[in-house]
Enzyme design. Structure first.
Site, mmCIF file in Angstrom:
data_model
loop_
_atom_site.group_PDB
_atom_site.id
_atom_site.type_symbol
_atom_site.label_atom_id
_atom_site.label_comp_id
_atom_site.label_asym_id
_atom_site.label_seq_id
_atom_site.Cartn_x
_atom_site.Cartn_y
_atom_site.Cartn_z
ATOM 1 N N HIS A 75 -1.979 -0.990 -11.318
ATOM 2 C CA HIS A 75 -2.907 -0.514 -10.297
ATOM 3 C C HIS A 75 -4.190 -1.332 -10.382
ATOM 4 O O HIS A 75 -4.543 -1.824 -11.454
ATOM 5 C CB HIS A 75 -3.207 0.979 -10.504
ATOM 6 C CG HIS A 75 -3.925 1.614 -9.354
ATOM 7 N ND1 HIS A 75 -5.298 1.671 -9.285
ATOM 8 C CD2 HIS A 75 -3.459 2.203 -8.222
ATOM 9 C CE1 HIS A 75 -5.640 2.273 -8.163
ATOM 10 N NE2 HIS A 75 -4.540 2.609 -7.504
ATOM 11 N N HIS A 83 0.875 -1.182 0.000
ATOM 12 C CA HIS A 83 0.000 0.000 0.000
ATOM 13 C C HIS A 83 0.908 1.227 0.000
ATOM 14 O O HIS A 83 1.693 1.417 -0.918
ATOM 15 C CB HIS A 83 -0.928 -0.065 1.214
ATOM 16 C CG HIS A 83 -2.088 0.887 1.168
ATOM 17 N ND1 HIS A 83 -2.398 1.659 0.078
ATOM 18 C CD2 HIS A 83 -3.027 1.188 2.118
ATOM 19 C CE1 HIS A 83 -3.467 2.384 0.335
ATOM 20 N NE2 HIS A 83 -3.870 2.132 1.568
ATOM 21 N N ASP A 86 3.288 5.889 -7.157
ATOM 22 C CA ASP A 86 4.525 5.601 -6.435
ATOM 23 C C ASP A 86 5.760 5.661 -7.326
ATOM 24 O O ASP A 86 6.876 5.833 -6.830
ATOM 25 C CB ASP A 86 4.434 4.217 -5.778
ATOM 26 C CG ASP A 86 3.356 4.150 -4.723
ATOM 27 O OD1 ASP A 86 3.337 5.041 -3.857
ATOM 28 O OD2 ASP A 86 2.517 3.229 -4.764
#
Length: 452
Positions: free
Chosen positions: A330, A279, A388
């Site tokens: 994702h 996460h 990210d």
């Protein structure tokens, strides 16, 4: 009765006992149509609730099939990209405005925004002696761990923490959002001092500074930062402020809230969720992966060499041997992650000014080549860079240490969690969230101790 020291042999025996008695046939998940990860077979999420706070769009359904589309992140009905364009075009910081929108459901008027910012500024500081008693006396090598414990401890500084009237919950939420940057900054200072043998610098928040400015003021020993750095950090906080009710940490917060527990317990649970490398902790894994790539690839401009190394990552022959290419893919976004699109644009400009364009182009190469490498390994899912991939690189260019990447995420997401908690408390109907698990263990009789 003497208590014997637990030996390595004893623990290994317990592990073997566990492995022997805890085996679930993977076929059982298919037999009972288990929605593993709360995902349907087609990759869509199991609907567990309704929300007005945020919408995450990465595909649409046509004739029963998922069709990829450019990603959108929508805050209270307003496209995040449009929201950011709105305040940046006026040269303003946007996190406070975004926090108000997420908590209360509408953009604030000029006066309401001024009042909201004044309230937040009045609560930036921590309770008297909190840093000394709760952070310095019990430091942690992990800032996320300390943030979670500090939030739990704030329960003891609340005169009536179990009062769940709407006014109390909203006031408590605003104060927690305002205090989060100071908790993170002081937790990091304690970590540096007690675990890294560095000097201890503790800075109090300054009046007239935004949350992003105060964080940079507090976390840097010389208090220096540029307006460009502060506005970029503010932008990162807006991007990370919310991501719908289905993400793991928001869902964790809602699950805990549905039990009737207090705000501090609910938010601490969300922080624990975000800490995980699957996460919020993924941004650190991206930076670790790129260190492997930079060390293992001689010519960063050679696409064949970069592709070959990405293949080795997938084959568990390089990197952390997880088989993952961090920062790519994702659960919802397919063609693009709007957060990554925005960060990439700012990352390029920053890389040019910092003389780090070669490294930025390596990130671009990984983004461009990974889908081909994954396809060559038999993965047909449409993948794109997620937030990210570029967030850690942006923080690196700003001189923010890696230990703060995920805490920064949590600091920004605090308002999203609080918004979901309030919505769960006052609009969900008051039912505890309790999914079902299929029991596959056979019944068996108790065996007397002497007969085992």
């Amino acid at each position: 009765m003497q208590t014997a020291a637990v030996s390595a042999g004893f623990l290994e025996g317990l592990c073997e006992e566990y492995r022997k008695n805890n085996r679930i046939d993977p076929a059982a998940y298919d037999k009972w149509e288990v929605k593993r990860g709360l995902r349907n077979a087609d990759g869509t999420g199991v609907v567990a609730g309704v929300t007005e706070i945020a919408n995450v769009r990465g595909y649409y359904i046509q004739d029963g099939e998922r069709v990829p589309m450019p990603g959108q992140l929508i805050y209270r009905g307003i496209d995040m990209a449009e929201l950011i364009q709105g305040f940046t075009s006026e040269g303003r910081f946007g996190y406070a405005e975004t926090a108000y929108l997420l908590l209360f459901g509408a953009l604030p008027t000029k006066q309401r925004l001024a009042d909201f910012e004044a309230f937040m500024e009045a609560h930036h500081d921590l309770p008297s002696m909190f840093t000394e008693d709760m952070i310095l006396k019990a430091p942690s090598p992990d800032v996320m761990n300390k943030l979670g414990r500090a939030v739990l401890t704030l329960y003891s500084y609340d005169d009536n923490p179990e009062d769940m009237a709407l006014s109390s919950e909203l006031r408590r939420a605003m104060i927690l959002v305002a205090r989060a940057p100071q908790i993170v900054a002081h937790a990091y200072a304690a970590k540096r001092h007690y675990y890294d043998n560095e000097s201890l610098y503790l800075h109090r928040p300054q009046p007239g500074l935004t949350m992003a400015e105060n964080f940079l003021w507090a976390v840097r020993h010389d208090n220096k930062f540029t307006p460009e750095e502060a506005k970029l950090l503010d932008l990162c906080m807006v991007i990370h402020a919310e991501h719908g009710g289905g993400n793991n940490s928001a869902f964790t917060c809602r699950v805990l809230t549905s039990t009737g527990t207090d705000l501090y317990s609910s938010i601490a649970g969300a922080i624990g969720s975000l800490k995980g490398p699957r996460h919020g902790g993924a941004n650190k894994k991206v930076m670790e992966m790129f260190q492997y790539i930079e060390d293992g690839v001689r010519d960063w401009t050679d696409e064949e060499e970069v592709s070959a190394y990405l293949g080795r990552l997938m084959d568990k022959e390089a990197g952390d041997r997880s088989g993952l290419i961090y920062g790519m893919g994702h659960a919802i976004y397919t063609l693009s992650d709007p957060r990554a699109v925005l960060l990439k644009k700012y990352a390029k400009g920053l890389a040019e000014s910092k003389g780090m364009l070669d490294e930025f182009q390596l990130y671009e190469a990984v983004e461009r080549l990974t889908p081909r490498v994954m396809a060559a390994h038999g993965q047909r899912k449409v993948v794109c860079a997620n937030v990210d991939l570029f967030s850690g690189f942006v923080y690196k260019m700003m001189g923010i240490p890696m230990e703060l990447y995920t805490p920064l995420f949590a600091m920004a997401r605090m308002v999203g969690w609080c918004a979901h908690r309030v919505e769960e408390l006052f609009t969900s109907g008051g039912r505890i969230i309790r999914p079902a698990y299929k029991v596959v263990a056979p019944l068996r009789p108790f065996v007397p101790l002497e007969e085992r």
